[in-house]
Design an enzyme around this catalytic site. Structure first.
Site, PDB file in Angstrom:
ATOM      1  N   LEU A 141       0.862  -1.176   0.000  1.00 44.74           N
ATOM      2  CA  LEU A 141       0.000   0.000   0.000  1.00 44.74           C
ATOM      3  C   LEU A 141       0.899   1.228   0.000  1.00 44.74           C
ATOM      4  O   LEU A 141       1.956   1.236   0.638  1.00 44.74           O
ATOM      5  CB  LEU A 141      -0.903   0.030   1.243  1.00 44.74           C
ATOM      6  CG  LEU A 141      -1.936  -1.093   1.391  1.00 44.74           C
ATOM      7  CD1 LEU A 141      -2.690  -0.931   2.708  1.00 44.74           C
ATOM      8  CD2 LEU A 141      -2.912  -1.089   0.221  1.00 44.74           C
ATOM      9  N   ASP A 142       0.471   2.272  -0.700  1.00 46.68           N
ATOM     10  CA  ASP A 142       1.217   3.523  -0.665  1.00 46.68           C
ATOM     11  C   ASP A 142       1.321   4.013   0.769  1.00 46.68           C
ATOM     12  O   ASP A 142       0.446   3.728   1.603  1.00 46.68           O
ATOM     13  CB  ASP A 142       0.516   4.597  -1.505  1.00 46.68           C
ATOM     14  CG  ASP A 142       0.404   4.202  -2.965  1.00 46.68           C
ATOM     15  OD1 ASP A 142       1.198   3.359  -3.406  1.00 46.68           O
ATOM     16  OD2 ASP A 142      -0.492   4.736  -3.647  1.00 46.68           O
ATOM     17  N   ARG A 143       2.335   4.791   1.036  1.00 44.71           N
ATOM     18  CA  ARG A 143       2.568   5.237   2.411  1.00 44.71           C
ATOM     19  C   ARG A 143       1.348   5.965   2.983  1.00 44.71           C
ATOM     20  O   ARG A 143       0.974   5.747   4.142  1.00 44.71           O
ATOM     21  CB  ARG A 143       3.793   6.159   2.457  1.00 44.71           C
ATOM     22  CG  ARG A 143       4.067   6.676   3.856  1.00 44.71           C
ATOM     23  CD  ARG A 143       5.391   7.388   3.952  1.00 44.71           C
ATOM     24  NE  ARG A 143       5.642   7.759   5.338  1.00 44.71           N
ATOM     25  CZ  ARG A 143       6.778   8.282   5.774  1.00 44.71           C
ATOM     26  NH1 ARG A 143       7.759   8.503   4.944  1.00 44.71           N
ATOM     27  NH2 ARG A 143       6.927   8.584   7.048  1.00 44.71           N
TER      28      ARG A 143
END
Length: 344
Positions: A141-143
Protein backbone atom coordinates in the site's frame (compact mmCIF):
# COMPACT_ATOMS: atom_id res chain seq x y z
CA UNK A 1 17.53 -15.28 24.39
CA UNK A 2 17.58 -18.09 21.83
CA UNK A 3 20.45 -20.54 21.84
CA UNK A 4 22.42 -21.92 18.92
CA UNK A 5 22.90 -24.37 17.38
CA UNK A 6 19.28 -25.09 16.49
CA UNK A 7 18.14 -28.21 14.60
CA UNK A 8 15.29 -28.07 12.08
CA UNK A 9 13.77 -30.92 10.08
CA UNK A 10 12.10 -30.12 6.74
CA UNK A 11 10.27 -32.10 4.04
CA UNK A 12 11.02 -31.14 0.43
CA UNK A 13 8.01 -29.69 -1.39
CA UNK A 14 7.15 -30.77 -4.91
CA UNK A 15 7.94 -27.40 -6.50
CA UNK A 16 11.50 -27.49 -5.06
CA UNK A 17 12.25 -30.96 -6.44
CA UNK A 18 15.71 -31.00 -8.03
CA UNK A 19 17.14 -27.74 -6.63
CA UNK A 20 20.48 -27.62 -4.84
CA UNK A 21 20.31 -28.13 -1.10
CA UNK A 22 21.51 -24.59 -0.32
CA UNK A 23 18.79 -23.16 -2.58
CA UNK A 24 16.20 -25.28 -0.79
CA UNK A 25 17.36 -24.03 2.61
CA UNK A 26 17.38 -20.42 1.41
CA UNK A 27 13.66 -20.72 0.65
CA UNK A 28 12.94 -21.89 4.19
CA UNK A 29 15.32 -19.57 6.05
CA UNK A 30 14.83 -16.26 4.29
CA UNK A 31 16.63 -14.25 6.96
CA UNK A 32 19.87 -16.09 6.19
CA UNK A 33 22.03 -14.83 3.33
CA UNK A 34 23.10 -17.41 0.71
CA UNK A 35 26.68 -17.10 1.99
CA UNK A 36 25.62 -18.03 5.54
CA UNK A 37 23.56 -20.99 4.28
CA UNK A 38 26.44 -22.25 2.14
CA UNK A 39 28.82 -22.00 5.07
CA UNK A 40 26.49 -24.21 7.14
CA UNK A 41 26.35 -26.79 4.33
CA UNK A 42 30.12 -26.80 3.92
CA UNK A 43 30.50 -27.30 7.66
CA UNK A 44 28.72 -30.66 7.32
CA UNK A 45 25.61 -29.52 9.20
CA UNK A 46 23.03 -30.61 6.61
CA UNK A 47 21.68 -34.13 6.11
CA UNK A 48 19.28 -35.60 3.56
CA UNK A 49 17.56 -38.73 4.90
CA UNK A 50 20.25 -39.02 7.61
CA UNK A 51 23.22 -38.76 5.19
CA UNK A 52 25.48 -35.69 5.43
CA UNK A 53 25.61 -33.85 2.09
CA UNK A 54 27.74 -31.22 0.41
CA UNK A 55 27.07 -28.19 -1.76
CA UNK A 56 26.46 -30.09 -5.00
CA UNK A 57 23.69 -32.30 -3.56
CA UNK A 58 20.18 -31.79 -4.92
CA UNK A 59 16.95 -32.47 -3.07
CA UNK A 60 14.04 -34.59 -4.26
CA UNK A 61 10.36 -34.24 -3.47
CA UNK A 62 9.61 -35.97 -0.17
CA UNK A 63 13.21 -35.97 1.12
CA UNK A 64 13.75 -35.21 4.79
CA UNK A 65 16.34 -32.45 5.17
CA UNK A 66 17.85 -31.89 8.61
CA UNK A 67 19.89 -28.73 9.21
CA UNK A 68 21.84 -27.72 12.29
CA UNK A 69 21.88 -23.92 12.33
CA UNK A 70 25.15 -22.90 13.90
CA UNK A 71 24.53 -19.16 14.15
CA UNK A 72 21.74 -16.58 14.09
CA UNK A 73 20.36 -15.17 10.82
CA UNK A 74 22.19 -12.24 9.27
CA UNK A 75 19.55 -10.59 7.05
CA UNK A 76 17.02 -9.24 9.54
CA UNK A 77 14.70 -6.28 9.47
CA UNK A 78 15.41 -4.42 12.67
CA UNK A 79 12.62 -5.50 15.06
CA UNK A 80 10.75 -2.55 16.59
CA UNK A 81 7.91 -2.57 19.11
CA UNK A 82 5.49 -0.41 17.11
CA UNK A 83 1.69 -0.40 17.19
CA UNK A 84 0.27 -3.20 15.05
CA UNK A 85 -3.47 -3.46 14.29
CA UNK A 86 -3.92 -7.20 13.71
CA UNK A 87 -7.15 -8.16 11.94
CA UNK A 88 -6.36 -11.87 11.52
CA UNK A 89 -3.45 -14.19 12.21
CA UNK A 90 -2.64 -17.89 11.95
CA UNK A 91 0.63 -19.86 11.56
CA UNK A 92 0.94 -18.93 7.87
CA UNK A 93 -0.40 -15.41 7.29
CA UNK A 94 -1.22 -12.20 9.12
CA UNK A 95 -3.65 -9.48 8.00
CA UNK A 96 -3.02 -6.03 9.46
CA UNK A 97 -4.71 -2.64 9.20
CA UNK A 98 -1.93 -0.25 8.17
CA UNK A 99 -2.22 3.39 9.21
CA UNK A 100 -1.64 6.24 6.78
CA UNK A 101 1.88 7.59 7.09
CA UNK A 102 3.61 4.23 7.53
CA UNK A 103 5.72 2.74 4.76
CA UNK A 104 5.42 -1.02 4.25
CA UNK A 105 9.03 -2.02 3.62
CA UNK A 106 12.38 -0.41 4.51
CA UNK A 107 13.66 1.59 1.55
CA UNK A 108 16.37 4.14 0.97
CA UNK A 109 16.86 6.41 3.96
CA UNK A 110 13.90 4.93 5.84
CA UNK A 111 15.11 1.73 7.49
CA UNK A 112 12.97 1.92 10.64
CA UNK A 113 9.40 2.67 11.61
CA UNK A 114 8.06 0.51 8.78
CA UNK A 115 5.39 -2.18 8.89
CA UNK A 116 8.13 -4.80 8.36
CA UNK A 117 10.01 -3.57 11.42
CA UNK A 118 6.87 -3.94 13.51
CA UNK A 119 6.09 -7.38 12.07
CA UNK A 120 9.63 -8.65 12.65
CA UNK A 121 9.33 -7.83 16.36
CA UNK A 122 5.92 -9.51 16.45
CA UNK A 123 7.19 -12.64 14.67
CA UNK A 124 10.27 -12.87 16.90
CA UNK A 125 8.00 -13.30 19.91
CA UNK A 126 6.40 -16.33 18.22
CA UNK A 127 9.48 -18.22 17.05
CA UNK A 128 12.15 -20.34 18.67
CA UNK A 129 14.78 -17.71 17.94
CA UNK A 130 14.80 -14.19 16.43
CA UNK A 131 14.68 -14.20 12.68
CA UNK A 132 13.18 -17.65 12.13
CA UNK A 133 10.12 -15.96 10.60
CA UNK A 134 10.51 -13.14 8.08
CA UNK A 135 7.66 -10.88 6.92
CA UNK A 136 6.79 -11.93 3.39
CA UNK A 137 5.50 -8.94 1.43
CA UNK A 138 3.26 -10.01 -1.46
CA UNK A 139 1.60 -6.64 -2.13
CA UNK A 140 1.98 -3.07 -0.93
CA UNK A 141 0.00 0.00 0.00
CA UNK A 142 1.22 3.52 -0.67
CA UNK A 143 2.57 5.24 2.41
CA UNK A 144 -0.39 7.62 2.72
CA UNK A 145 -2.96 4.91 1.97
CA UNK A 146 -4.46 3.17 5.00
CA UNK A 147 -6.11 -0.20 5.27
CA UNK A 148 -5.71 -3.94 4.87
CA UNK A 149 -2.55 -5.73 3.84
CA UNK A 150 -1.79 -9.47 4.06
CA UNK A 151 1.74 -10.64 4.90
CA UNK A 152 3.03 -14.21 4.92
CA UNK A 153 5.12 -15.91 7.60
CA UNK A 154 6.83 -18.73 5.68
CA UNK A 155 7.98 -19.53 2.18
CA UNK A 156 5.18 -21.76 0.86
CA UNK A 157 2.35 -19.40 1.80
CA UNK A 158 4.42 -16.56 0.30
CA UNK A 159 4.81 -18.44 -2.98
CA UNK A 160 1.17 -19.49 -3.27
CA UNK A 161 -0.26 -16.11 -2.30
CA UNK A 162 2.15 -14.34 -4.68
CA UNK A 163 0.79 -16.52 -7.49
CA UNK A 164 -2.75 -15.44 -6.62
CA UNK A 165 -1.74 -11.78 -6.89
CA UNK A 166 0.12 -12.38 -10.16
CA UNK A 167 -2.91 -14.12 -11.65
CA UNK A 168 -5.21 -11.37 -10.35
CA UNK A 169 -7.24 -13.77 -8.20
CA UNK A 170 -7.19 -11.51 -5.15
CA UNK A 171 -10.20 -9.23 -4.75
CA UNK A 172 -9.34 -5.77 -3.39
CA UNK A 173 -11.86 -3.05 -2.60
CA UNK A 174 -10.87 0.52 -1.80
CA UNK A 175 -12.88 3.46 -0.56
CA UNK A 176 -11.81 6.73 -2.13
CA UNK A 177 -13.04 10.27 -1.67
CA UNK A 178 -12.55 12.02 -5.01
CA UNK A 179 -12.87 15.60 -6.12
CA UNK A 180 -16.03 16.61 -8.00
CA UNK A 181 -19.29 14.83 -8.65
CA UNK A 182 -19.22 11.60 -10.65
CA UNK A 183 -22.26 11.48 -12.95
CA UNK A 184 -22.45 7.71 -13.46
CA UNK A 185 -23.41 5.49 -10.53
CA UNK A 186 -20.89 2.90 -11.67
CA UNK A 187 -18.32 2.52 -14.38
CA UNK A 188 -14.97 1.19 -15.58
CA UNK A 189 -11.75 3.12 -16.12
CA UNK A 190 -9.66 1.27 -18.70
CA UNK A 191 -6.46 3.22 -19.40
CA UNK A 192 -2.97 1.77 -19.68
CA UNK A 193 -0.59 3.02 -16.98
CA UNK A 194 3.12 3.65 -17.38
CA UNK A 195 5.88 5.74 -15.87
CA UNK A 196 5.43 9.51 -15.98
CA UNK A 197 7.42 11.22 -18.75
CA UNK A 198 7.75 14.30 -16.51
CA UNK A 199 9.02 12.79 -13.25
CA UNK A 200 10.57 9.57 -14.51
CA UNK A 201 9.97 6.21 -12.90
CA UNK A 202 8.87 7.53 -9.51
CA UNK A 203 5.32 8.49 -10.56
CA UNK A 204 2.82 6.94 -12.97
CA UNK A 205 0.72 8.29 -15.82
CA UNK A 206 -2.01 7.44 -18.32
CA UNK A 207 -0.59 9.88 -20.86
CA UNK A 208 0.23 8.47 -24.33
CA UNK A 209 3.87 9.46 -23.73
CA UNK A 210 4.14 7.37 -20.54
CA UNK A 211 6.86 4.75 -20.56
CA UNK A 212 6.40 0.96 -20.30
CA UNK A 213 2.61 1.14 -20.37
CA UNK A 214 0.64 -1.86 -19.18
CA UNK A 215 -3.12 -2.59 -19.36
CA UNK A 216 -4.92 -1.31 -16.25
CA UNK A 217 -8.59 -1.60 -15.31
CA UNK A 218 -10.46 -0.11 -12.33
CA UNK A 219 -14.18 -0.67 -11.75
CA UNK A 220 -16.05 1.65 -9.43
CA UNK A 221 -19.43 2.49 -7.95
CA UNK A 222 -20.53 5.67 -6.25
CA UNK A 223 -21.37 5.21 -2.57
CA UNK A 224 -22.42 8.77 -1.79
CA UNK A 225 -22.28 12.24 -3.37
CA UNK A 226 -21.52 15.44 -1.48
CA UNK A 227 -21.49 19.07 -2.50
CA UNK A 228 -18.00 18.96 -4.00
CA UNK A 229 -16.87 15.35 -3.58
CA UNK A 230 -17.88 11.76 -4.31
CA UNK A 231 -17.23 8.73 -2.15
CA UNK A 232 -16.55 5.75 -4.41
CA UNK A 233 -15.93 2.05 -3.92
CA UNK A 234 -13.12 1.08 -6.30
CA UNK A 235 -12.17 -2.41 -7.45
CA UNK A 236 -8.78 -2.58 -9.21
CA UNK A 237 -8.81 -5.53 -11.61
CA UNK A 238 -5.10 -5.13 -12.25
CA UNK A 239 -2.32 -4.28 -9.81
CA UNK A 240 -0.45 -1.29 -11.19
CA UNK A 241 1.50 1.12 -9.01
CA UNK A 242 -0.74 4.00 -7.79
CA UNK A 243 -3.50 2.62 -10.04
CA UNK A 244 -6.61 4.02 -8.35
CA UNK A 245 -5.04 7.43 -7.80
CA UNK A 246 -3.81 7.66 -11.39
CA UNK A 247 -7.06 6.42 -12.93
CA UNK A 248 -9.38 8.78 -11.08
CA UNK A 249 -7.04 11.70 -11.71
CA UNK A 250 -7.00 10.80 -15.42
CA UNK A 251 -10.81 11.16 -15.66
CA UNK A 252 -10.76 14.49 -13.85
CA UNK A 253 -11.58 13.31 -10.31
CA UNK A 254 -8.32 13.05 -8.34
CA UNK A 255 -8.32 11.54 -4.87
CA UNK A 256 -8.77 14.21 -2.22
CA UNK A 257 -5.47 15.17 -0.60
CA UNK A 258 -3.26 13.54 -3.27
CA UNK A 259 0.02 15.46 -3.36
CA UNK A 260 1.06 14.23 -6.79
CA UNK A 261 -1.78 13.48 -9.21
CA UNK A 262 -3.99 16.31 -10.49
CA UNK A 263 -6.93 16.38 -12.92
CA UNK A 264 -6.55 14.88 -16.40
CA UNK A 265 -3.03 13.57 -16.03
CA UNK A 266 -1.49 16.63 -14.41
CA UNK A 267 1.56 15.90 -12.25
CA UNK A 268 1.49 18.50 -9.48
CA UNK A 269 5.22 18.42 -8.73
CA UNK A 270 8.43 18.57 -10.69
CA UNK A 271 10.96 15.80 -10.15
CA UNK A 272 12.96 18.04 -7.80
CA UNK A 273 9.83 18.97 -5.84
CA UNK A 274 8.81 15.31 -5.61
CA UNK A 275 12.24 14.39 -4.23
CA UNK A 276 11.97 17.20 -1.65
CA UNK A 277 8.57 15.91 -0.44
CA UNK A 278 9.86 12.33 -0.33
CA UNK A 279 12.93 13.29 1.72
CA UNK A 280 10.81 15.34 4.12
CA UNK A 281 8.49 12.39 4.73
CA UNK A 282 11.40 10.03 5.19
CA UNK A 283 12.86 12.43 7.73
CA UNK A 284 9.53 12.61 9.56
CA UNK A 285 9.28 8.83 9.54
CA UNK A 286 12.73 8.53 11.08
CA UNK A 287 11.76 10.91 13.86
CA UNK A 288 8.52 9.06 14.50
CA UNK A 289 10.19 5.65 14.75
CA UNK A 290 12.60 6.92 17.39
CA UNK A 291 9.89 8.30 19.65
CA UNK A 292 8.78 6.27 22.63
CA UNK A 293 5.39 4.75 22.01
CA UNK A 294 6.06 3.94 18.37
CA UNK A 295 4.51 5.09 15.12
CA UNK A 296 1.47 7.24 15.69
CA UNK A 297 2.04 9.84 12.97
CA UNK A 298 2.85 13.53 13.21
CA UNK A 299 0.17 16.17 12.85
CA UNK A 300 1.64 17.03 9.44
CA UNK A 301 1.24 13.43 8.27
CA UNK A 302 -2.31 13.13 9.59
CA UNK A 303 -3.28 16.27 7.66
CA UNK A 304 -1.26 15.20 4.63
CA UNK A 305 -2.80 11.77 3.98
CA UNK A 306 -4.84 11.22 0.86
CA UNK A 307 -8.39 9.90 0.97
CA UNK A 308 -7.77 6.31 -0.10
CA UNK A 309 -8.42 3.34 2.17
CA UNK A 310 -7.99 -0.41 1.48
CA UNK A 311 -11.40 -1.39 2.82
CA UNK A 312 -11.80 -5.06 1.87
CA UNK A 313 -9.42 -7.88 0.97
CA UNK A 314 -10.46 -11.34 -0.23
CA UNK A 315 -8.28 -14.26 -1.32
CA UNK A 316 -7.94 -18.04 -1.06
CA UNK A 317 -6.07 -19.11 2.04
CA UNK A 318 -2.72 -20.30 0.64
CA UNK A 319 -2.45 -23.36 2.93
CA UNK A 320 -5.91 -24.19 4.25
CA UNK A 321 -7.83 -23.33 1.09
CA UNK A 322 -11.24 -21.67 1.07
CA UNK A 323 -11.96 -17.99 0.53
CA UNK A 324 -10.97 -15.59 3.31
CA UNK A 325 -12.42 -12.06 3.44
CA UNK A 326 -11.58 -9.16 5.74
CA UNK A 327 -12.87 -5.60 6.11
CA UNK A 328 -11.55 -2.43 7.72
CA UNK A 329 -13.72 0.57 8.64
CA UNK A 330 -12.73 4.04 7.55
CA UNK A 331 -10.24 5.61 9.97
CA UNK A 332 -11.10 8.87 11.67
CA UNK A 333 -8.46 10.89 9.82
CA UNK A 334 -10.05 9.82 6.50
CA UNK A 335 -13.50 10.99 7.59
CA UNK A 336 -12.06 14.31 8.71
CA UNK A 337 -10.86 15.13 5.18
CA UNK A 338 -14.37 16.05 4.06
CA UNK A 339 -17.95 15.62 5.16
CA UNK A 340 -18.67 12.78 7.60
CA UNK A 341 -19.26 9.49 5.81
CA UNK A 342 -22.16 7.45 7.10
CA UNK A 343 -22.30 3.66 7.11
CA UNK A 344 -18.56 2.95 7.45
Amino acid sequence: MACFPFIAELIVERYLDGVRVDTFLSHHFRNYTPFRIQRIVRAGQVKIDCATVGMDERVCHGDTVTVRLLEPPDKLHRPELLPLAIVFEDPWIIVVDKPAGQIVHPAGYLQSGTLCNALQAHFDRQSAWPGLLRPGIVHRLDRMTSGLIVVTKEHLSHRLLSIQFQRERVSKTYLALVEGILEDDRGTIDFPIGTSPDVGSVLMSCQPTAGDQRPSVTEFEVVERYECHSLVRAHPRTGRNHQIRVHFAAVGHPVVGDDFYGPFGQIKLTKAEYESVRLRRLSNGQQISERAGGLSGTDDEQRGRHALHAHRLEFEHPILGGRAAFESPLPANFRDLALPVSGY
